[in-house]
Motif scaffolding. Structure first.
Motif, PDB file in Angstrom:
ATOM      1  N   LYS A 126     -27.445   1.917 -80.600  1.00  0.00           N
ATOM      2  CA  LYS A 126     -28.592   1.038 -80.364  1.00  0.00           C
ATOM      3  C   LYS A 126     -28.320  -0.394 -80.799  1.00  0.00           C
ATOM      4  CE  LYS A 126     -32.013   4.733 -80.843  1.00  0.00           C
ATOM      5  NZ  LYS A 126     -33.130   5.288 -81.659  1.00  0.00           N
ATOM      6  N   TYR A 135     -33.737  -4.748 -75.551  1.00  0.00           N
ATOM      7  CA  TYR A 135     -34.637  -5.518 -76.409  1.00  0.00           C
ATOM      8  C   TYR A 135     -35.142  -6.788 -75.733  1.00  0.00           C
ATOM      9  CZ  TYR A 135     -32.293  -2.393 -79.668  1.00  0.00           C
ATOM     10  OH  TYR A 135     -31.780  -1.275 -80.272  1.00  0.00           O
ATOM     11  N   THR A 136     -34.273  -7.465 -74.987  1.00  0.00           N
ATOM     12  CA  THR A 136     -34.662  -8.749 -74.409  1.00  0.00           C
ATOM     13  C   THR A 136     -35.459  -8.611 -73.121  1.00  0.00           C
ATOM     14  OG1 THR A 136     -32.521  -8.923 -73.279  1.00  0.00           O
ATOM     15  CG2 THR A 136     -32.704  -9.956 -75.448  1.00  0.00           C
ATOM     16  N   THR A 139     -39.104  -5.164 -73.949  1.00  0.00           N
ATOM     17  CA  THR A 139     -40.096  -5.158 -75.031  1.00  0.00           C
ATOM     18  C   THR A 139     -41.134  -6.212 -74.686  1.00  0.00           C
ATOM     19  OG1 THR A 139     -38.718  -6.709 -76.324  1.00  0.00           O
ATOM     20  CG2 THR A 139     -38.538  -4.350 -76.848  1.00  0.00           C
ATOM     21  N   ILE A 146     -39.737   0.274 -79.565  1.00  0.00           N
ATOM     22  CA  ILE A 146     -38.389  -0.291 -79.493  1.00  0.00           C
ATOM     23  C   ILE A 146     -38.339  -1.617 -80.238  1.00  0.00           C
ATOM     24  CG2 ILE A 146     -36.651  -1.269 -77.941  1.00  0.00           C
ATOM     25  CD1 ILE A 146     -37.396   0.854 -75.900  1.00  0.00           C
ATOM     26  N   ALA A 147     -39.385  -2.421 -80.105  1.00  0.00           N
ATOM     27  CA  ALA A 147     -39.433  -3.698 -80.816  1.00  0.00           C
ATOM     28  C   ALA A 147     -39.470  -3.482 -82.321  1.00  0.00           C
ATOM     29  CB  ALA A 147     -40.646  -4.503 -80.373  1.00  0.00           C
ATOM     30  N   TYR A 149     -38.126  -1.036 -83.933  1.00  0.00           N
ATOM     31  CA  TYR A 149     -36.758  -0.685 -84.339  1.00  0.00           C
ATOM     32  C   TYR A 149     -35.908  -1.949 -84.429  1.00  0.00           C
ATOM     33  CZ  TYR A 149     -32.150   1.438 -84.423  1.00  0.00           C
ATOM     34  OH  TYR A 149     -30.872   1.793 -84.802  1.00  0.00           O
ATOM     35  N   MET A 150     -36.049  -2.821 -83.442  1.00  0.00           N
ATOM     36  CA  MET A 150     -35.286  -4.071 -83.424  1.00  0.00           C
ATOM     37  C   MET A 150     -35.592  -4.906 -84.659  1.00  0.00           C
ATOM     38  SD  MET A 150     -35.434  -7.135 -80.546  1.00  0.00           S
ATOM     39  CE  MET A 150     -37.234  -7.186 -80.566  1.00  0.00           C
ATOM     40  N   ARG A 154     -32.883  -5.780 -87.628  1.00  0.00           N
ATOM     41  CA  ARG A 154     -32.431  -7.079 -87.111  1.00  0.00           C
ATOM     42  C   ARG A 154     -31.146  -7.582 -87.749  1.00  0.00           C
ATOM     43  NH1 ARG A 154     -36.602  -7.315 -90.392  1.00  0.00           N
ATOM     44  NH2 ARG A 154     -36.663  -8.762 -92.167  1.00  0.00           N
ATOM     45  N   ILE A 165     -31.329 -11.632 -80.752  1.00  0.00           N
ATOM     46  CA  ILE A 165     -32.305 -10.700 -81.308  1.00  0.00           C
ATOM     47  C   ILE A 165     -33.380 -11.467 -82.076  1.00  0.00           C
ATOM     48  CG2 ILE A 165     -32.638  -8.918 -83.073  1.00  0.00           C
ATOM     49  CD1 ILE A 165     -31.562  -7.795 -80.469  1.00  0.00           C
ATOM     50  N   GLN A 168     -35.701 -13.172 -79.663  1.00  0.00           N
ATOM     51  CA  GLN A 168     -36.622 -12.250 -79.009  1.00  0.00           C
ATOM     52  C   GLN A 168     -37.750 -11.826 -79.948  1.00  0.00           C
ATOM     53  OE1 GLN A 168     -37.116 -11.573 -76.075  1.00  0.00           O
ATOM     54  NE2 GLN A 168     -38.171  -9.623 -75.881  1.00  0.00           N
TER      55      GLN A 168
END
Length: 253
Positions: A126, A135-136, A139, A146-147, A149-150, A154, A165, A168
């Motif tokens: 991931k 992610y880009t 989300t 998912i966001a 998790y990002m 980060r 990242i 975003q």
């Protein structure tokens, strides 16, 4: 480059009018991709495309492995590479707005495809650069799973994508506050508190970028429209230009 001879032509001078008629150019700018046999591979109007998505859309048209039929065949055959999922989901997102009335079922299909792909990845996978598209492009809120998790991971992403990242994450919070300040979503105190906490914890309120917006949203959330309009008049000049434009446009509706 290795794929194209690139030309920029004035459609109102020289051979321009004839070419505009031949390739049905009706707006400026218009991008037309033509193969050596003069077959039109792609036509796109307007100049507000995201650069990466623009390149991806062209790649799908010139790569036989990324034709709509081939993408579907590869996906239904069980392939789940980042390249395939990115191309196939991206194609479906383009199909959303192909006709006058948006086909939101295509968007649902694309997002489900990406979520299923993401859920099947291991943690280390991931974080790889090849999965940046998840992610880009897929989300829409900092509250998305998912966001989340990002945001939580980060600092673990590959160095090559860390800046994107971060960008975003900042964009998602900015969009979320914009939804609240323009009343595009019902005010939910718990949800709003979580968004505000995220902004503050991540240090995104630099130079008090959100301070006036917070005050307006919290006043609006109390349900006293008269108090909100009084505060709106007082705080408006202190808002950043993006929020000023959004509020005037949405409240005018």
């Amino acid at each position: 480059n290795t794929h194209f001879v690139n030309l920029k032509l004035d459609m109102e001078k020289g051979e321009g009018p004839e070419l505009a008629k031949r390739y049905k150019v009706k707006a400026y700018p218009t991008f037309v991709a033509i193969d050596p046999d003069e077959k039109v591979l792609m036509t796109k109007e307007g100049g507000n495309f995201d650069g990466a998505k623009f390149v991806e859309s062209i790649e799908r048209l010139i790569d036989p492995e990324k034709s709509p039929e081939r993408l579907q065949q590869r996906y239904e055959g069980g392939e789940r590479s980042a390249d395939l999922v990115s191309a196939y989901a991206g194609m479906k997102m383009e199909q959303v707005y192909q006709n006058r009335r948006p086909d939101m079922s295509k968007k649902d299909e694309a997002f489900k495809m990406v979520r299923d792909y993401f859920d099947g990845l291991k943690d280390q996978e991931k974080l790889k650069e090849e999965n940046l598209f998840v992610y880009t492009s897929f989300t829409e809120s900092p509250m998305d799973a998912i966001a989340q998790y990002m945001i939580a991971n980060r600092n673990k992403f590959a160095p090559a994508v860390k800046d994107k990242i971060s960008e975003q994450i900042a964009t998602l919070y900015r969009m979320e506050i914009q939804k609240y300040i323009t009343a595009q979503v019902p005010f939910d105190q718990l949800q709003y508190d979580a968004v505000k906490k995220g902004i503050m914890d991540l240090g995104l309120n630099k130079d008090n970028y959100y301070t006036e917006a917070f005050r307006l949203i919290e006043c609006y959330g109390k349900g006293d429209l008269s108090a909100f309009m009084t505060l709106f008049e007082k705080e408006y000049d202190g808002l950043n230009d993006d929020y000023k434009a959004s509020m005037m446009y949405n409240y005018a509706q």
